[in-house]
Design an enzyme around this catalytic site. Sequence first.
Site, mmCIF file in Angstrom:
data_model
loop_
_atom_site.group_PDB
_atom_site.id
_atom_site.type_symbol
_atom_site.label_atom_id
_atom_site.label_comp_id
_atom_site.label_asym_id
_atom_site.label_seq_id
_atom_site.Cartn_x
_atom_site.Cartn_y
_atom_site.Cartn_z
ATOM 1 N N PHE A 122 0.941 -1.353 0.536
ATOM 2 C CA PHE A 122 0.467 0.408 0.290
ATOM 3 C C PHE A 122 1.055 0.923 -0.245
ATOM 4 O O PHE A 122 1.605 1.470 0.866
ATOM 5 C CB PHE A 122 -0.657 0.016 1.802
ATOM 6 N N ASP A 169 2.009 -6.007 7.584
ATOM 7 C CA ASP A 169 1.102 -5.065 7.004
ATOM 8 C C ASP A 169 -0.475 -6.121 7.218
ATOM 9 O O ASP A 169 -0.637 -6.859 6.344
ATOM 10 C CB ASP A 169 1.412 -4.583 6.271
ATOM 11 N N TYR A 212 -10.911 -1.101 10.859
ATOM 12 C CA TYR A 212 -12.070 -0.351 10.222
ATOM 13 C C TYR A 212 -12.107 -1.287 8.853
ATOM 14 O O TYR A 212 -13.585 -0.750 7.804
ATOM 15 C CB TYR A 212 -11.498 0.822 9.476
ATOM 16 N N LYS A 213 -11.468 -2.354 7.893
ATOM 17 C CA LYS A 213 -11.476 -2.657 7.281
ATOM 18 C C LYS A 213 -12.723 -4.371 7.490
ATOM 19 O O LYS A 213 -13.743 -4.294 7.866
ATOM 20 C CB LYS A 213 -10.939 -3.062 6.068
ATOM 21 N N ARG A 220 -12.701 -3.934 -7.346
ATOM 22 C CA ARG A 220 -12.195 -4.461 -6.626
ATOM 23 C C ARG A 220 -13.284 -4.568 -5.690
ATOM 24 O O ARG A 220 -14.340 -4.124 -5.306
ATOM 25 C CB ARG A 220 -11.241 -3.565 -5.452
#
Length: 395
Positions: free
Chosen positions: A113, A182, A207-208, A354
């Site tokens: 990321f 990560d 939060y995912k 996605r």
Amino acid sequence: MTDFNRTRAAFHLPEGVTYLDGNSLGPMPLAARDRVARMMQDEWAEELIRGWNSAGWYEQPRRVGDRVARLIGAGPGQVVMGDTLSIKVFQAVSAARALRPERRVILSDSGNFPSDLYVAEGLARAVGAELRVVEPEAVADAIGPDLAVLMITEVDYRTGRRHDMAGLTARAHEAGALTVWDLAHSAGAVDVDLLGADADFAVGCTYKYLNGGPGAPAFIWTHPRHAEAAEPILQGWMGHAAPFAFDLGYRPASGIERMRVGTPPVIAMTALDAALDVWEGVALADLRARSIELTEAFIAGVEANCPGVTLNSPRDPALRGSQVGFRHPQAYAVMQALIAEGVIGDFRAPDVLRFGFAPLYNGLDDVARAVDVLARLLRDGSWDKPEFHRKAAVT
């Protein structure tokens, strides 16, 4: 066996919406609304500042951290919550690099990321190190005797490609380096086992797939062998051995507590704590099996029915996380048309559609509807309208 009908019922899922974007922001657990309301009324409103002691706010980052630990293959007392993922990346990489001061290289890959790379680039510049970025497939061969830290996101945010955590960690250790993983697209989506993989440090957001809400706090894990030696550059008040002694000099707290920085976000962490209730009774092996079932069905359905798209994720489910990407030259407009029809995924530049599959609340009915709507939009060209081409600030 995990009851995924029970877990699905624990979320607010808007009528008529097929939600396949939990890899960006999870939906709201029903319990979070009431839990936060009670916290604000019974704790903040009535206890005021006394809540740090009477309501356990001060210990909350460790208590909630223990709940996250179970989902990432870590042990009690090894995970602490707080701050943002970028801050936790900075802490972990700086601490790992300091444990290998004679080495200069921080290695990552181009599928990482971008914000992780931004953090590592800034850190490398500040401490005289070098950030080296290679293609994902080249990571193993790029590990050499000059490597200090291998910094990898386990699941690629665009392709869903899953790195071999145990294999790459072993290779890094053979070269004398340490690893930082990560888990932003892993925690709550795949069967993570940090201790089993013998990793050194790990970070992640909540939060995912952990459904903690927008801006939910990040977490950091340190392997017990490093817990008393790790010294991140970013040293904060809450990571001091005795914060309320107000010493002018910094003394690190014991173990994972030294990875605390700022005042914990109590309201946000309360919502996350409620979200983690959903995980009671969920077996990670069942989660992984369900994820593979959903993603395999989606790939098969899209490839059989949807013209003009190309798979952008590994075909082998063992090499994939819980998300699937397809490429299309007008992916942004196609995704906006899907969202307008109530099928919510997201777009990733330059041309990726996605779709994230969260076994806690997604089922095969979601797969079927997403395939049907995407196929219709691509066949009749109804995605090609001016309003679907206008870029919003957040894509």
